[in-house]
Motif scaffolding. Structure first.
Motif, PDB file in Angstrom:
ATOM      1  N   SER A  13      63.423  13.663 100.268  1.00 54.92           N
ATOM      2  CA  SER A  13      62.231  14.517 100.358  1.00 54.92           C
ATOM      3  C   SER A  13      62.611  15.981 100.519  1.00 54.92           C
ATOM      4  O   SER A  13      63.698  16.317 100.963  1.00 54.92           O
ATOM      5  N   LEU A  14      61.668  16.829 100.136  1.00 59.08           N
ATOM      6  CA  LEU A  14      61.733  18.264 100.389  1.00 59.08           C
ATOM      7  C   LEU A  14      60.421  18.628 101.073  1.00 59.08           C
ATOM      8  O   LEU A  14      59.350  18.468 100.493  1.00 59.08           O
ATOM      9  N   ILE A  15      60.489  19.088 102.285  1.00 63.57           N
ATOM     10  CA  ILE A  15      59.283  19.324 103.083  1.00 63.57           C
ATOM     11  C   ILE A  15      59.135  20.815 103.375  1.00 63.57           C
ATOM     12  O   ILE A  15      60.057  21.450 103.891  1.00 63.57           O
ATOM     13  N   LEU A  16      57.960  21.377 103.022  1.00 60.92           N
ATOM     14  CA  LEU A  16      57.614  22.749 103.373  1.00 60.92           C
ATOM     15  C   LEU A  16      56.481  22.680 104.389  1.00 60.92           C
ATOM     16  O   LEU A  16      55.397  22.177 104.089  1.00 60.92           O
ATOM     17  N   ASP A  17      56.725  23.177 105.576  1.00 61.97           N
ATOM     18  CA  ASP A  17      55.745  23.059 106.664  1.00 61.97           C
ATOM     19  C   ASP A  17      55.523  24.442 107.266  1.00 61.97           C
ATOM     20  O   ASP A  17      56.304  24.920 108.069  1.00 61.97           O
ATOM     21  N   SER A  18      54.424  25.112 106.835  1.00 58.74           N
ATOM     22  CA  SER A  18      54.155  26.470 107.316  1.00 58.74           C
ATOM     23  C   SER A  18      53.141  26.456 108.453  1.00 58.74           C
ATOM     24  O   SER A  18      52.401  25.502 108.629  1.00 58.74           O
ATOM     25  N   GLY A  19      53.125  27.560 109.227  1.00 61.20           N
ATOM     26  CA  GLY A  19      52.133  27.725 110.284  1.00 61.20           C
ATOM     27  C   GLY A  19      52.299  26.790 111.453  1.00 61.20           C
ATOM     28  O   GLY A  19      51.320  26.484 112.156  1.00 61.20           O
ATOM     29  N   THR A  20      53.502  26.302 111.701  1.00 65.49           N
ATOM     30  CA  THR A  20      53.693  25.334 112.786  1.00 65.49           C
ATOM     31  C   THR A  20      53.573  25.972 114.159  1.00 65.49           C
ATOM     32  O   THR A  20      53.342  25.282 115.142  1.00 65.49           O
ATOM     33  N   SER A  29      52.297  27.361 102.116  1.00 63.75           N
ATOM     34  CA  SER A  29      53.510  26.641 101.729  1.00 63.75           C
ATOM     35  C   SER A  29      53.565  26.653 100.209  1.00 63.75           C
ATOM     36  O   SER A  29      52.599  26.239  99.552  1.00 63.75           O
ATOM     37  N   PHE A  30      54.660  27.147  99.629  1.00 67.83           N
ATOM     38  CA  PHE A  30      54.690  27.286  98.174  1.00 67.83           C
ATOM     39  C   PHE A  30      56.106  27.223  97.635  1.00 67.83           C
ATOM     40  O   PHE A  30      57.089  27.442  98.343  1.00 67.83           O
ATOM     41  N   ILE A  31      56.169  26.914  96.349  1.00 63.90           N
ATOM     42  CA  ILE A  31      57.403  26.979  95.570  1.00 63.90           C
ATOM     43  C   ILE A  31      57.112  27.864  94.374  1.00 63.90           C
ATOM     44  O   ILE A  31      56.166  27.600  93.610  1.00 63.90           O
ATOM     45  N   ASP A  32      57.878  28.935  94.194  1.00 63.52           N
ATOM     46  CA  ASP A  32      57.712  29.833  93.060  1.00 63.52           C
ATOM     47  C   ASP A  32      58.652  29.428  91.923  1.00 63.52           C
ATOM     48  O   ASP A  32      59.766  28.943  92.149  1.00 63.52           O
ATOM     49  N   PHE A  33      58.170  29.658  90.688  1.00 63.32           N
ATOM     50  CA  PHE A  33      58.982  29.386  89.508  1.00 63.32           C
ATOM     51  C   PHE A  33      59.137  30.689  88.721  1.00 63.32           C
ATOM     52  O   PHE A  33      58.149  31.335  88.379  1.00 63.32           O
ATOM     53  N   LYS A  34      60.405  31.071  88.433  1.00 64.19           N
ATOM     54  CA  LYS A  34      60.684  32.314  87.736  1.00 64.19           C
ATOM     55  C   LYS A  34      61.543  32.064  86.501  1.00 64.19           C
ATOM     56  O   LYS A  34      62.293  31.084  86.436  1.00 64.19           O
ATOM     57  N   LEU A  35      61.414  32.969  85.526  1.00 64.04           N
ATOM     58  CA  LEU A  35      62.311  33.018  84.378  1.00 64.04           C
ATOM     59  C   LEU A  35      62.851  34.441  84.286  1.00 64.04           C
ATOM     60  O   LEU A  35      62.080  35.398  84.189  1.00 64.04           O
ATOM     61  N   ASN A  36      64.177  34.583  84.318  1.00 60.43           N
ATOM     62  CA  ASN A  36      64.824  35.893  84.270  1.00 60.43           C
ATOM     63  C   ASN A  36      64.248  36.845  85.324  1.00 60.43           C
ATOM     64  O   ASN A  36      64.027  38.029  85.071  1.00 60.43           O
ATOM     65  N   GLY A  37      63.970  36.313  86.497  1.00 63.48           N
ATOM     66  CA  GLY A  37      63.487  37.138  87.595  1.00 63.48           C
ATOM     67  C   GLY A  37      61.998  37.385  87.583  1.00 63.48           C
ATOM     68  O   GLY A  37      61.462  38.005  88.509  1.00 63.48           O
ATOM     69  N   SER A  38      61.288  36.926  86.553  1.00 67.86           N
ATOM     70  CA  SER A  38      59.849  37.154  86.441  1.00 67.86           C
ATOM     71  C   SER A  38      59.084  35.909  86.881  1.00 67.86           C
ATOM     72  O   SER A  38      59.333  34.806  86.390  1.00 67.86           O
ATOM     73  N   LEU A  39      58.152  36.108  87.821  1.00 64.83           N
ATOM     74  CA  LEU A  39      57.366  34.990  88.334  1.00 64.83           C
ATOM     75  C   LEU A  39      56.449  34.428  87.241  1.00 64.83           C
ATOM     76  O   LEU A  39      55.693  35.160  86.612  1.00 64.83           O
ATOM     77  N   LYS A  40      56.514  33.123  87.012  1.00 61.40           N
ATOM     78  CA  LYS A  40      55.707  32.473  85.989  1.00 61.40           C
ATOM     79  C   LYS A  40      54.661  31.520  86.560  1.00 61.40           C
ATOM     80  O   LYS A  40      53.681  31.195  85.886  1.00 61.40           O
ATOM     81  N   GLY A  41      54.876  31.083  87.781  1.00 62.00           N
ATOM     82  CA  GLY A  41      53.903  30.178  88.379  1.00 62.00           C
ATOM     83  C   GLY A  41      54.382  29.670  89.721  1.00 62.00           C
ATOM     84  O   GLY A  41      55.488  29.977  90.171  1.00 62.00           O
ATOM     85  N   PRO A  53      43.565  22.321  99.223  1.00 64.84           N
ATOM     86  CA  PRO A  53      44.032  21.506  98.093  1.00 64.84           C
ATOM     87  C   PRO A  53      45.395  21.970  97.598  1.00 64.84           C
ATOM     88  O   PRO A  53      45.803  23.115  97.823  1.00 64.84           O
ATOM     89  N   LEU A  54      46.089  21.085  96.910  1.00 63.99           N
ATOM     90  CA  LEU A  54      47.339  21.457  96.257  1.00 63.99           C
ATOM     91  C   LEU A  54      47.002  22.273  95.017  1.00 63.99           C
ATOM     92  O   LEU A  54      46.244  21.839  94.150  1.00 63.99           O
ATOM     93  N   GLU A  55      47.551  23.488  94.921  1.00 63.05           N
ATOM     94  CA  GLU A  55      47.270  24.378  93.804  1.00 63.05           C
ATOM     95  C   GLU A  55      48.481  24.451  92.874  1.00 63.05           C
ATOM     96  O   GLU A  55      49.608  24.623  93.325  1.00 63.05           O
ATOM     97  N   ILE A  56      48.217  24.312  91.572  1.00 68.31           N
ATOM     98  CA  ILE A  56      49.252  24.522  90.557  1.00 68.31           C
ATOM     99  C   ILE A  56      48.819  25.741  89.765  1.00 68.31           C
ATOM    100  O   ILE A  56      47.787  25.724  89.095  1.00 68.31           O
TER     101      ILE A  56
END
Length: 204
Positions: A13-20, A29-41, A53-56
């Motif tokens: 598992s990979l657990i992200l637990d914010s605001g504890t 709690s989030f995971i960012d996705f980048k290409l060549n340093g540019s945020l894509k999602g 809710p879980l946001e994509i």
């Protein structure tokens, strides 16, 4: 290549637990996705969003979020709405509601085959807000109108004033049973029934 690998003979598992620590403000709690340093999602859970809710999310102008299945795009969400590729099966209701109760929601049927009309089923229009309408998109005309007063066939934008209002010729291929009065404003087989009836009334 780089990455994070969690390997286990049991669960991994990979657990992200914010605001504890009851931190003030909005915690994410989030995971960012980048290409060549540019945020894509990113994938995120936002404390400020009702229900958390879980946001994509995708970023950038016109950036769409896509869900793949069996190697192909099955769902695309963008600024214009949601597009689904393939059949959609629901085990509950499908409810279409106009924005702010002002719009008239509709379903469009497109076969994309040659010489096949496109149809639209609408919940009302500005000229007939309480009707259910089957609309011929190619012919730009209402073909079937259902409203409180009755049923209209090929009546266009006209409201229905009778139980059955047909714009055109009605062909009955079986028996017709009339249990009330019959009023005719035209002729029957070229004969004026009202005039002929008046003449017959004077015959003893």
């Amino acid at each position: 290549a780089g990455g994070i690998t969690a390997s286990s003979t049991g669960n991994a598992s990979l657990i992200l637990d914010s605001g504890t620590g009851s931190q003030a403000g909005n915690q994410i709690s989030f995971i960012d996705f980048k290409l060549n340093g540019s945020l894509k999602g990113n994938i995120a859970i936002n404390e400020a969003t009702a229900g958390n809710p879980l946001e994509i999310n995708s970023t950038g102008s016109g950036g769409a979020t896509q869900i793949y299945g069996d190697g192909g795009v099955r769902l695309t969400a963008s600024s214009t709405g949601v597009a689904i590729t393939g059949n959609t099966t629901l085990d509950q209701h499908l409810i279409l509601e106009g924005g702010n109760n002002q719009d008239h929601p509709y379903i469009e049927l497109h076969s994309n085959a040659a010489n096949v009309k496109k149809w639209r089923i609408l919940n009302g229009q500005s000229w007939n807000p309480d009707a259910l309408i089957v609309y011929d998109i190619d012919g730009d005309n209402a073909r079937l109108t259902i409203e409180a007063n009755g049923l209209g066939i090929n009546r266009g934008a006209n409201s229905i004033s009778h139980g059955l209002d047909v714009g055109g010729t009605a062909i009955i291929r079986g028996h017709a049973e009339i249990q009330g009065n019959l009023t005719i404003s035209g002729v029957v087989d070229g004969r004026d029934v009202a005039t002929d009836g008046t003449k017959l009334d004077g015959i003893e």
